[in-house]
Design a protein around this motif. Structure first.
Motif, short mmCIF file in Angstrom:
data_model
loop_
_atom_site.label_atom_id
_atom_site.label_comp_id
_atom_site.label_asym_id
_atom_site.label_seq_id
_atom_site.Cartn_x
_atom_site.Cartn_y
_atom_site.Cartn_z
N UNK A 1 -14.91 -52.15 19.69
CA UNK A 1 -16.18 -53.19 20.06
C UNK A 1 -16.65 -52.98 21.29
N UNK A 2 -15.71 -52.80 22.30
CA UNK A 2 -16.32 -52.78 23.70
C UNK A 2 -15.56 -51.92 24.47
N UNK A 3 -14.88 -50.62 23.99
CA UNK A 3 -14.35 -49.49 24.65
C UNK A 3 -14.20 -48.37 23.39
N UNK A 4 -13.95 -47.08 24.14
CA UNK A 4 -13.77 -46.11 23.35
C UNK A 4 -12.58 -45.17 24.04
N UNK A 5 -11.76 -44.72 23.14
CA UNK A 5 -10.79 -43.93 23.39
C UNK A 5 -11.35 -42.42 23.79
N UNK A 6 -11.13 -41.86 24.91
CA UNK A 6 -11.64 -40.48 25.03
C UNK A 6 -10.33 -39.72 25.84
N UNK A 7 -10.52 -38.22 25.50
CA UNK A 7 -9.53 -37.46 26.06
C UNK A 7 -10.37 -36.24 26.47
N UNK A 8 -10.07 -35.35 27.52
CA UNK A 8 -10.84 -34.32 28.16
C UNK A 8 -10.71 -33.20 26.72
N UNK A 9 -11.99 -32.58 26.59
CA UNK A 9 -11.92 -31.80 25.72
C UNK A 9 -11.25 -30.56 25.94
N UNK A 10 -10.87 -30.17 27.14
CA UNK A 10 -9.90 -29.09 27.36
C UNK A 10 -9.14 -29.60 28.55
N UNK A 11 -8.08 -28.50 28.71
CA UNK A 11 -7.04 -28.79 29.70
C UNK A 11 -7.83 -28.86 31.28
N UNK A 12 -7.49 -29.95 31.94
CA UNK A 12 -8.17 -29.84 33.41
C UNK A 12 -7.45 -29.32 34.36
N UNK A 13 -6.01 -29.49 34.17
CA UNK A 13 -4.96 -28.98 35.42
C UNK A 13 -3.92 -28.44 34.79
N UNK A 14 -3.25 -27.81 35.84
CA UNK A 14 -1.84 -27.32 35.13
C UNK A 14 -0.69 -27.86 36.27
N UNK A 15 0.05 -28.66 35.55
CA UNK A 15 1.10 -29.44 36.40
C UNK A 15 2.15 -29.49 35.84
N UNK A 16 3.49 -29.72 36.58
CA UNK A 16 4.80 -30.17 36.20
C UNK A 16 4.57 -31.81 35.51
N UNK A 17 5.35 -32.04 34.48
CA UNK A 17 5.73 -33.44 34.24
C UNK A 17 6.11 -34.31 35.44
N UNK A 18 7.18 -33.75 35.95
CA UNK A 18 7.94 -34.08 37.00
C UNK A 18 8.16 -33.15 38.13
N UNK A 19 8.47 -33.39 39.33
CA UNK A 19 8.65 -32.15 40.32
C UNK A 19 10.22 -32.20 40.40
N UNK A 20 11.02 -32.89 39.90
CA UNK A 20 12.43 -32.61 39.98
C UNK A 20 12.85 -32.63 38.52
N UNK A 21 13.90 -31.78 38.38
CA UNK A 21 14.50 -31.86 36.87
C UNK A 21 15.67 -32.96 36.56
N UNK A 22 14.91 -34.12 36.47
CA UNK A 22 16.02 -35.30 36.46
C UNK A 22 15.36 -36.01 35.17
N UNK A 23 16.25 -36.86 34.81
CA UNK A 23 15.90 -37.64 33.59
C UNK A 23 14.77 -38.63 34.20
N UNK A 24 13.61 -38.64 33.31
CA UNK A 24 12.61 -39.45 33.76
C UNK A 24 11.93 -40.08 32.27
N UNK A 25 11.04 -40.90 32.40
CA UNK A 25 10.38 -41.27 31.27
C UNK A 25 8.84 -41.25 31.59
N UNK A 26 8.05 -41.54 30.84
CA UNK A 26 6.53 -41.57 31.27
C UNK A 26 6.33 -42.54 32.42
#
Length: 204
Positions: free
Chosen positions: A26-51
């Motif tokens: 009703x008051x909002x829309x979920x949107x996602x970029x049509x294409x990939x916008x950047x090229x990045x690591x999920x995390x800078x160190x290889x350690x146990x992480x979550x989002x």
């Protein structure tokens, strides 16, 4: 295009990017970029992480967010479910303005096949192994998940954990391949820089 007349599948401008509409409420829309916008690591160190604790979340809700009119973006509580195929922990719910899709969401909004939630696994000696479909979800909706970066198809991160885990944690994250299939076991968070397709809830 009037923001009050948005429908699922529309491509709209917001900031410097084009965005695909995935859901309209009703008051909002979920949107996602049509294409990939950047090229990045999920995390800078290889350690146990979550989002919740990863560097990519901090970047998207900090430096990346600053590019936009923040008053138009709704802050939401995102669930971070465990990986149902690999039993790795998704972590705590998070308050986000910008985020990546989860395994559940990419299945829901790109075809709504239910293939991920079906947990296509079989039991063997009290352990799970993947069925003949291997380590990914692939179906006739793969083409809708393909995204380009600098003119070429590339893979892109999801926020869900992959399979590389110990003590219930994960040092991998799930992703969508350049062919549109979804790799539930994931990629190491630092070993590979991957594509970033931010998502957000835009106020209407």
């Amino acid at each position: 295009m009037s923001m009050n007349k948005l429908k699922i599948g529309d491509i709209i401008p917001f900031g410097e990017y084009s965005w695909r509409v995935l859901d309209v409420q009703e008051d909002r829309a979920l949107i996602i970029t049509e294409n990939v916008v950047e090229w990045r690591a999920y995390n800078e160190e290889l350690v146990n992480v979550t989002w919740e604790t990863c560097d990519l979340r901090k970047y998207l809700n900090g430096e990346f967010l600053s590019k936009f009119d923040v008053s138009r973006i709704a802050e939401v509580t995102n669930p971070n479910p465990d990986n149902l195929w690999c039993e790795s922990a998704g972590g705590n719910p998070t308050q986000d303005k910008v985020f990546l899709l989860s395994l559940e969401e990419v299945d829901k909004y790109f075809g709504n096949s239910g293939d991920y939630l079906a947990q296509r696994r079989k039991s063997f000696d009290e352990e799970f192994y993947l069925d003949d479909d291997g380590i990914w979800v692939t179906n006739n909706h793969d083409s809708s998940r393909i995204a380009n970066y600098m003119g070429e198809a590339c893979w892109w991160w999801l926020r869900s954990p992959g399979s590389g885990s110990y003590d219930g944690c994960s040092d991998t994250a799930a992703y969508v391949t350049e062919y549109g299939s979804v790799v539930v076991t994931g990629e190491y968070i630092r070993r590979q820089h991957g594509g970033v397709r931010p998502a957000l809830w835009l106020k209407l």
